[in-house]
Design a protein around this motif. Sequence first.
Motif, mmCIF file in Angstrom:
data_model
loop_
_atom_site.group_PDB
_atom_site.id
_atom_site.type_symbol
_atom_site.label_atom_id
_atom_site.label_comp_id
_atom_site.label_asym_id
_atom_site.label_seq_id
_atom_site.Cartn_x
_atom_site.Cartn_y
_atom_site.Cartn_z
ATOM 1 N N ILE A 1 0.842 -1.206 0.000
ATOM 2 C CA ILE A 1 0.000 0.000 0.000
ATOM 3 C C ILE A 1 0.875 1.254 0.000
ATOM 4 O O ILE A 1 0.592 2.236 -0.693
ATOM 5 C CB ILE A 1 -0.950 -0.034 1.224
ATOM 6 C CG1 ILE A 1 -1.990 -1.146 1.048
ATOM 7 C CG2 ILE A 1 -1.627 1.314 1.422
ATOM 8 C CD1 ILE A 1 -2.771 -1.452 2.306
ATOM 9 N N TRP A 2 1.958 1.228 0.758
ATOM 10 C CA TRP A 2 2.850 2.391 0.837
ATOM 11 C C TRP A 2 3.584 2.625 -0.484
ATOM 12 O O TRP A 2 3.707 3.757 -0.954
ATOM 13 C CB TRP A 2 3.839 2.182 1.974
ATOM 14 C CG TRP A 2 4.868 3.259 2.083
ATOM 15 C CD1 TRP A 2 6.143 3.251 1.608
ATOM 16 C CD2 TRP A 2 4.692 4.534 2.712
ATOM 17 N NE1 TRP A 2 6.785 4.419 1.903
ATOM 18 C CE2 TRP A 2 5.912 5.241 2.588
ATOM 19 C CE3 TRP A 2 3.630 5.147 3.386
ATOM 20 C CZ2 TRP A 2 6.089 6.520 3.101
ATOM 21 C CZ3 TRP A 2 3.814 6.421 3.890
ATOM 22 C CH2 TRP A 2 5.024 7.095 3.742
ATOM 23 N N ARG A 3 4.051 1.548 -1.074
ATOM 24 C CA ARG A 3 4.874 1.682 -2.281
ATOM 25 C C ARG A 3 4.038 1.883 -3.545
ATOM 26 O O ARG A 3 4.419 2.662 -4.429
ATOM 27 C CB ARG A 3 5.752 0.446 -2.454
ATOM 28 C CG ARG A 3 6.873 0.339 -1.437
ATOM 29 C CD ARG A 3 7.716 -0.904 -1.703
ATOM 30 N NE ARG A 3 8.863 -0.977 -0.793
ATOM 31 C CZ ARG A 3 9.737 -1.986 -0.790
ATOM 32 N NH1 ARG A 3 9.591 -2.992 -1.647
ATOM 33 N NH2 ARG A 3 10.746 -1.985 0.065
ATOM 34 N N GLU A 4 2.928 1.179 -3.643
ATOM 35 C CA GLU A 4 2.170 1.164 -4.895
ATOM 36 C C GLU A 4 0.858 1.930 -4.816
ATOM 37 O O GLU A 4 0.159 2.074 -5.823
ATOM 38 C CB GLU A 4 1.886 -0.282 -5.306
ATOM 39 C CG GLU A 4 3.154 -1.139 -5.448
ATOM 40 C CD GLU A 4 2.835 -2.596 -5.662
ATOM 41 O OE1 GLU A 4 1.660 -2.897 -6.016
ATOM 42 O OE2 GLU A 4 3.721 -3.447 -5.471
ATOM 43 N N GLY A 5 0.511 2.393 -3.632
ATOM 44 C CA GLY A 5 -0.730 3.135 -3.487
ATOM 45 C C GLY A 5 -1.977 2.280 -3.653
ATOM 46 O O GLY A 5 -3.036 2.786 -4.021
#
Length: 258
Positions: A70-74
């Motif tokens: 979630i943090w890296r790829e949204g």
Amino acid sequence: MRRLVVDRPPSLAALWSRRIAVFALVVTGIAAALSRLGRIEPAAAVTVLGAGLLMAAVAVALSGVAFVAIWREGRPGFGKALGGLFLAVLLALYPGYLAAQALRLPRLSDVSTDIADPPSFSRSRRALEMRSGHVPPEAPAGLRAAQRSAYPQIQPLVLDLTPQDSFGIVLKAANQRGWQVIESSAPGGRIGAGRLEAIDFSPALRFPEDVTVRLRPTAAGTRIDVRSASRVATHDFGQNARRIAAFLQAVEDLADAR
């Protein structure tokens, strides 16, 4: 100019984190309920609960993977990952408490007020039948010594009452504590000793645990010794010492109220 909006699928790790955590919670809840109702053997209950904790650990790992994605790829799915983490941690709270107790306390499953001459458990036909043939083994001397340093407050209780009066108080205290009295013998005979055999149950899962109480006359009145032994686990997490302390306090309160 139109822009093409691509909806990113939610994180699969987040979805499975919550699903596995919910499943683990349901499985452990059913196992705990069946154990408390006596519908499942303790060994089977421990196995199922262990599987539930393993699933909770998987849910925690998946939630961690989801947070990274979630943090890296949204990707969406933060709420599901957080829900899975919350349920898994909730499930692990009580086992975590037990683990802390296991680190703090010695590995005891048998505690007695008399470590030199612990009260013995009855081997009568009725006692064996009520305990399903189980007789708590004698604890090694090394463990008795460990008990002395871990639970210095676990000592015999001496009442300034006759053995007969003390026996009535002991029986009343056992009933008040919800013990299942399976055998009792009023003080008498050549040495004037009395005893009581009972089964108590662990607070969370209601595993059967064995208790014996011995009464002996003394110059000051009556000496009461108690021995409590876990039937399932090899580490009681302090439960036997708490049981003995609570019982002797109940006996003392009843004696003072006379």
